[in-house]
Design a protein around this motif. Structure first.
Motif, PDB file in Angstrom:
ATOM      1  N   TYR A  60       0.835  -1.204   0.000  1.00 16.77           N
ATOM      2  CA  TYR A  60       0.000   0.000   0.000  1.00 16.77           C
ATOM      3  C   TYR A  60       0.870   1.255   0.000  1.00 16.77           C
ATOM      4  O   TYR A  60       0.655   2.171  -0.793  1.00 16.77           O
ATOM      5  CB  TYR A  60      -0.944  -0.022   1.199  1.00 16.77           C
ATOM      6  N   HIS A  61       1.872   1.280   0.853  1.00 17.54           N
ATOM      7  CA  HIS A  61       2.752   2.453   0.905  1.00 17.54           C
ATOM      8  C   HIS A  61       3.559   2.604  -0.383  1.00 17.54           C
ATOM      9  O   HIS A  61       3.733   3.717  -0.878  1.00 17.54           O
ATOM     10  CB  HIS A  61       3.655   2.390   2.136  1.00 17.54           C
ATOM     11  N   ARG A  62       4.012   1.501  -0.936  1.00 17.72           N
ATOM     12  CA  ARG A  62       4.737   1.565  -2.209  1.00 17.72           C
ATOM     13  C   ARG A  62       3.820   2.007  -3.342  1.00 17.72           C
ATOM     14  O   ARG A  62       4.225   2.760  -4.221  1.00 17.72           O
ATOM     15  CB  ARG A  62       5.359   0.210  -2.536  1.00 17.72           C
ATOM     16  N   SER A  63       2.589   1.532  -3.306  1.00 16.96           N
ATOM     17  CA  SER A  63       1.647   1.908  -4.364  1.00 16.96           C
ATOM     18  C   SER A  63       1.292   3.389  -4.279  1.00 16.96           C
ATOM     19  O   SER A  63       1.154   4.054  -5.306  1.00 16.96           O
ATOM     20  CB  SER A  63       0.386   1.044  -4.310  1.00 16.96           C
ATOM     21  N   LEU A  64       1.173   3.921  -3.064  1.00 18.20           N
ATOM     22  CA  LEU A  64       0.893   5.353  -2.923  1.00 18.20           C
ATOM     23  C   LEU A  64       2.065   6.188  -3.425  1.00 18.20           C
ATOM     24  O   LEU A  64       1.872   7.223  -4.066  1.00 18.20           O
ATOM     25  CB  LEU A  64       0.579   5.701  -1.466  1.00 18.20           C
ATOM     26  N   LYS A  65       3.275   5.715  -3.158  1.00 21.18           N
ATOM     27  CA  LYS A  65       4.462   6.414  -3.655  1.00 21.18           C
ATOM     28  C   LYS A  65       4.463   6.419  -5.183  1.00 21.18           C
ATOM     29  O   LYS A  65       4.694   7.448  -5.820  1.00 21.18           O
ATOM     30  CB  LYS A  65       5.730   5.744  -3.126  1.00 21.18           C
ATOM     31  N   LYS A  66       4.187   5.267  -5.770  1.00 21.51           N
ATOM     32  CA  LYS A  66       4.142   5.151  -7.229  1.00 21.51           C
ATOM     33  C   LYS A  66       3.010   6.005  -7.799  1.00 21.51           C
ATOM     34  O   LYS A  66       3.180   6.666  -8.827  1.00 21.51           O
ATOM     35  CB  LYS A  66       3.960   3.678  -7.619  1.00 21.51           C
ATOM     36  N   LEU A  67       1.885   6.023  -7.128  1.00 20.54           N
ATOM     37  CA  LEU A  67       0.746   6.822  -7.570  1.00 20.54           C
ATOM     38  C   LEU A  67       1.104   8.307  -7.554  1.00 20.54           C
ATOM     39  O   LEU A  67       0.788   9.041  -8.492  1.00 20.54           O
ATOM     40  CB  LEU A  67      -0.467   6.543  -6.686  1.00 20.54           C
ATOM     41  N   ARG A  68       1.783   8.748  -6.505  1.00 21.76           N
ATOM     42  CA  ARG A  68       2.228  10.148  -6.446  1.00 21.76           C
ATOM     43  C   ARG A  68       3.152  10.475  -7.612  1.00 21.76           C
ATOM     44  O   ARG A  68       3.075  11.552  -8.193  1.00 21.76           O
ATOM     45  CB  ARG A  68       2.936  10.432  -5.123  1.00 21.76           C
ATOM     46  N   GLU A  69       4.047   9.530  -7.947  1.00 22.85           N
ATOM     47  CA  GLU A  69       4.960   9.743  -9.073  1.00 22.85           C
ATOM     48  C   GLU A  69       4.190   9.890 -10.382  1.00 22.85           C
ATOM     49  O   GLU A  69       4.502  10.753 -11.199  1.00 22.85           O
ATOM     50  CB  GLU A  69       5.951   8.580  -9.180  1.00 22.85           C
ATOM     51  N   ILE A  70       3.205   9.041 -10.580  1.00 22.37           N
ATOM     52  CA  ILE A  70       2.381   9.108 -11.791  1.00 22.37           C
ATOM     53  C   ILE A  70       1.646  10.442 -11.845  1.00 22.37           C
ATOM     54  O   ILE A  70       1.632  11.116 -12.874  1.00 22.37           O
ATOM     55  CB  ILE A  70       1.374   7.933 -11.840  1.00 22.37           C
ATOM     56  N   LEU A  71       1.040  10.816 -10.733  1.00 23.13           N
ATOM     57  CA  LEU A  71       0.281  12.066 -10.690  1.00 23.13           C
ATOM     58  C   LEU A  71       1.191  13.271 -10.906  1.00 23.13           C
ATOM     59  O   LEU A  71       0.837  14.208 -11.620  1.00 23.13           O
ATOM     60  CB  LEU A  71      -0.458  12.183  -9.357  1.00 23.13           C
ATOM     61  N   LYS A  72       2.361  13.233 -10.317  1.00 20.45           N
ATOM     62  CA  LYS A  72       3.317  14.331 -10.478  1.00 20.45           C
ATOM     63  C   LYS A  72       3.740  14.447 -11.938  1.00 20.45           C
ATOM     64  O   LYS A  72       3.775  15.540 -12.503  1.00 20.45           O
ATOM     65  CB  LYS A  72       4.539  14.095  -9.590  1.00 20.45           C
ATOM     66  N   LYS A  73       4.031  13.312 -12.551  1.00 20.33           N
ATOM     67  CA  LYS A  73       4.459  13.287 -13.951  1.00 20.33           C
ATOM     68  C   LYS A  73       3.387  13.875 -14.865  1.00 20.33           C
ATOM     69  O   LYS A  73       3.691  14.545 -15.848  1.00 20.33           O
ATOM     70  CB  LYS A  73       4.772  11.845 -14.359  1.00 20.33           C
ATOM     71  N   GLU A  74       2.137  13.640 -14.527  1.00 14.65           N
ATOM     72  CA  GLU A  74       1.028  14.129 -15.340  1.00 14.65           C
ATOM     73  C   GLU A  74       0.598  15.543 -14.955  1.00 14.65           C
ATOM     74  O   GLU A  74      -0.334  16.080 -15.540  1.00 14.65           O
ATOM     75  CB  GLU A  74      -0.149  13.160 -15.237  1.00 14.65           C
ATOM     76  N   GLY A  75       1.261  16.122 -13.943  1.00 12.02           N
ATOM     77  CA  GLY A  75       0.932  17.480 -13.526  1.00 12.02           C
ATOM     78  C   GLY A  75      -0.408  17.591 -12.837  1.00 12.02           C
ATOM     79  O   GLY A  75      -1.023  18.651 -12.800  1.00 12.02           O
ATOM     80  N   TYR A  76      -0.842  16.509 -12.267  1.00 13.00           N
ATOM     81  CA  TYR A  76      -2.146  16.452 -11.613  1.00 13.00           C
ATOM     82  C   TYR A  76      -2.121  17.209 -10.297  1.00 13.00           C
ATOM     83  O   TYR A  76      -1.201  17.075  -9.511  1.00 13.00           O
ATOM     84  CB  TYR A  76      -2.505  14.993 -11.365  1.00 13.00           C
ATOM     85  N   THR A  77      -3.129  18.008 -10.080  1.00 13.83           N
ATOM     86  CA  THR A  77      -3.284  18.680  -8.793  1.00 13.83           C
ATOM     87  C   THR A  77      -4.619  18.273  -8.209  1.00 13.83           C
ATOM     88  O   THR A  77      -5.610  18.148  -8.916  1.00 13.83           O
ATOM     89  CB  THR A  77      -3.248  20.214  -8.925  1.00 13.83           C
ATOM     90  N   TYR A  78      -4.632  18.052  -6.935  1.00 11.58           N
ATOM     91  CA  TYR A  78      -5.859  17.672  -6.252  1.00 11.58           C
ATOM     92  C   TYR A  78      -6.128  18.709  -5.185  1.00 11.58           C
ATOM     93  O   TYR A  78      -5.389  18.805  -4.216  1.00 11.58           O
ATOM     94  CB  TYR A  78      -5.730  16.285  -5.626  1.00 11.58           C
ATOM     95  N   GLY A  79      -7.126  19.507  -5.408  1.00 10.26           N
ATOM     96  CA  GLY A  79      -7.478  20.532  -4.436  1.00 10.26           C
ATOM     97  C   GLY A  79      -6.356  21.518  -4.181  1.00 10.26           C
ATOM     98  O   GLY A  79      -6.244  22.064  -3.103  1.00 10.26           O
ATOM     99  N   GLY A  80      -5.495  21.711  -5.179  1.00  9.98           N
ATOM    100  CA  GLY A  80      -4.404  22.659  -5.034  1.00  9.98           C
ATOM    101  C   GLY A  80      -3.279  22.160  -4.154  1.00  9.98           C
ATOM    102  O   GLY A  80      -2.433  22.917  -3.717  1.00  9.98           O
ATOM    103  N   ASN A  81      -3.241  20.878  -3.882  1.00 12.10           N
ATOM    104  CA  ASN A  81      -2.233  20.316  -2.995  1.00 12.10           C
ATOM    105  C   ASN A  81      -0.928  20.114  -3.752  1.00 12.10           C
ATOM    106  O   ASN A  81      -0.858  19.356  -4.696  1.00 12.10           O
ATOM    107  CB  ASN A  81      -2.736  18.986  -2.428  1.00 12.10           C
ATOM    108  N   GLU A  82       0.129  20.785  -3.312  1.00  9.79           N
ATOM    109  CA  GLU A  82       1.405  20.771  -4.008  1.00  9.79           C
ATOM    110  C   GLU A  82       2.080  19.408  -4.003  1.00  9.79           C
ATOM    111  O   GLU A  82       2.911  19.135  -4.837  1.00  9.79           O
ATOM    112  CB  GLU A  82       2.381  21.784  -3.384  1.00  9.79           C
ATOM    113  N   ARG A  83       1.735  18.549  -3.072  1.00  9.02           N
ATOM    114  CA  ARG A  83       2.454  17.280  -3.007  1.00  9.02           C
ATOM    115  C   ARG A  83       2.231  16.441  -4.256  1.00  9.02           C
ATOM    116  O   ARG A  83       3.006  15.569  -4.561  1.00  9.02           O
ATOM    117  CB  ARG A  83       2.108  16.498  -1.757  1.00  9.02           C
TER     118      ARG A  83
END
Length: 93
Positions: free
Chosen positions: A61-84
């Motif tokens: 779960y923790h590894r998948s969240l890390k990978k998910l953040r990487e995917i979202l970051k790569k795509e420039g995705y913002t969720y509620g203006g959250n910089e992470r």
């Protein structure tokens, strides 16, 4: 200020982006994110479904969240203006 209809549209768009990113995860990670993050099952409940230990579910779960953040970051995705998710940090004043 955005009205309720606009907020609902934005929320649906954000959810669609998030689900698309989840489906880019490897199968095991995707399963764990859905079970733990979306369905809110405990580690034990998820481990019974994916046939591994609760500890391994937590690690995946923790590894998948890390990978998910990487995917979202790569795509420039913002969720509620959250910089992470964008990888951009706020400059301190």
């Amino acid at each position: 200020m955005l009205d309720t209809v606009e907020m609902e549209i934005i929320k649906k768009q954000e959810n669609n982006q998030l689900y698309k990113a989840i489906y880019k995860l490897p199968t095991q990670y995707r399963e764990v994110v859905i079970l733990r993050g979306i369905m809110e099952l405990s580690s034990k409940e998820a481990s019974d479904i994916v046939k591994c230990s609760p500890n391994k579910v937590n690690v995946m779960y923790h590894r998948s969240l890390k990978k998910l953040r990487e995917i979202l970051k790569k795509e420039g995705y913002t969720y509620g203006g959250n910089e992470r998710y964008t990888g951009k940090s706020k400059k301190s004043s």
